[in-house]
Design an enzyme around this catalytic site. Structure first.
Site, PDB file in Angstrom:
ATOM      1  CG  LEU A  43      22.809  41.874  40.244  1.00 41.07           C
ATOM      2  CD1 LEU A  43      23.004  43.329  40.654  1.00 41.07           C
ATOM      3  CD2 LEU A  43      21.734  41.764  39.166  1.00 41.07           C
ATOM      4  CE  LYS A  44      31.631  38.053  37.037  1.00 41.10           C
ATOM      5  NZ  LYS A  44      32.928  37.949  37.669  1.00 41.10           N
ATOM      6  CB  VAL A  45      26.456  33.882  39.127  1.00 42.56           C
ATOM      7  CG1 VAL A  45      27.578  33.718  40.133  1.00 42.56           C
ATOM      8  CG2 VAL A  45      25.138  34.094  39.831  1.00 42.56           C
ATOM      9  CB  VAL A  72      35.733  42.633  38.639  1.00 43.31           C
ATOM     10  CG1 VAL A  72      36.266  43.361  39.852  1.00 43.31           C
ATOM     11  CG2 VAL A  72      36.507  41.334  38.405  1.00 43.31           C
TER      12      VAL A  72
END
Length: 314
Positions: free
Chosen positions: A166-168, A117
């Site tokens: 993509l989150k990091v 998230v």
């Protein structure tokens, strides 16, 4: 579907709360028994062990502080991760590790998703946070009704592991924004500018960002409590640096961000709030980077509403 949720910390507890608030059949597990009992008092079931949860639940969600923690939980669940079972990894984790663990689930006939998230704990609390989901399309459509309960905007990012990449990246950008805002606010204060006016100048300009509209307020109020600690920041930006190194991208800014955050840890403690990075500059200049009228905690003023899949424009 009946759902198991493992990890009831700052983010996980809020995501699980959205499921419970919206009538999902929920079992919970956490190393802190008080967190479990709090959910049980609201109508959830105590899940027992991770193994028991994978046995009895259709899908088990993990939201844990490190790849090692997720691996330890998966070691307990794997024997029961067979056909019809779904593992949903909502931790911010390493692409290679989620692929490794997910492959073991898939080999046994289950399905695996990495679905981290983004958007802050205050939006996780209202079900308005954004969610990335990496998995095959069939699995995505199975879990989309759950994701749209926990989040407002849901993006199918591609195969397993893509969401974690993509989150990091987004957390790397957020860290860069935070550290630049610390420098910008301190420099404006040193130049004699009113900090409330400075905040508004940034907010309405090309210098604006999500981090400014949230974390700058906590810096200026003096609370510096964003519910995200320096050890987690270093984990995430370290994962981003590893992605760059694996792909032979020579980065200049990323190593500097890591060095700055390590210095913050050395000064204020491993689990100090990340917004305390402003205090490095307060100490160096003798300035007080606060202003009246800013909130001490973030609240999401967007009404809770059903989520939806974000369409990628091509």
């Amino acid at each position: 579907m009946n759902i198991g949720f493992i990890g009831l910390g700052n983010v996980g507890g809020k995501l699980a709360g959205s499921l419970l608030r919206n009538g999902i059949d929920l079992a919970v597990h956490d190393l802190d028994p008080d967190r479990v009992s709090g959910f049980v008092a609201q109508g959830a079931r105590a899940g027992g062990s991770p193994a028991a949860m994978m046995q009895t639940c259709d899908a088990v969600i993990t939201c844990l502080p490190s790849p090692a923690a997720s691996a330890a939980v998966m070691d307990q669940m794997l024997a029961f991760a067979g056909p019809g079972k779904i593992w949903m990894e909502m931790s911010t984790t390493d692409e290679a590790e989620v692929k490794r663990l997910g492959a073991q689930v898939i080999e046994r006939g289950g399905a695996a998703v990495d679905c981290p998230v983004s958007g802050g704990c205050h939006r996780a609390d209202t079900g308005n946070i954004s969610i990335f989901a990496g998995c095959d399309r069939e699995t995505f459509e199975r879990i989309l009704p759950l994701l749209t309960v926990m989040g407002r905007r849901v993006l199918h990012t591609g195969p397993l592991g893509s969401a974690s990449v993509l989150k990091v990246m987004t957390n790397y950008l957020a860290t860069g924004h935070l550290l630049m805002l610390c420098e910008a606010l301190t420099t404006m204060a040193a130049a004699g500018m009113d900090l409330t006016t400075t905040y508004e100048a940034i907010r309405i300009s090309s210098g604006n960002s999500f981090v400014h509209e949230t974390e700058s307020q906590l810096i200026l109020s003096g609370s510096r409590c964003v519910d995200f600690t320096m050890d987690l920041v270093l984990k995430d930006i370290g994962l981003f640096q590893e992605i760059a190194e694996r792909n032979k991208v020579p980065l200049d800014i990323s190593p500097l961000l890591i060095d700055l955050m390590r210095d913050g840890q050395a000064r204020y403690g491993t689990r100090a709030q990340s917004d305390r990075m402003i205090e490095r500059l307060e100490e160096a200049t003798g300035l007080d980077i606060t202003a009246p009228g800013f909130p001490t905690e973030l609240k999401d003023d967007e009404p809770e509403a059903p989520g939806y899949e974000v369409a990628v424009k091509r």
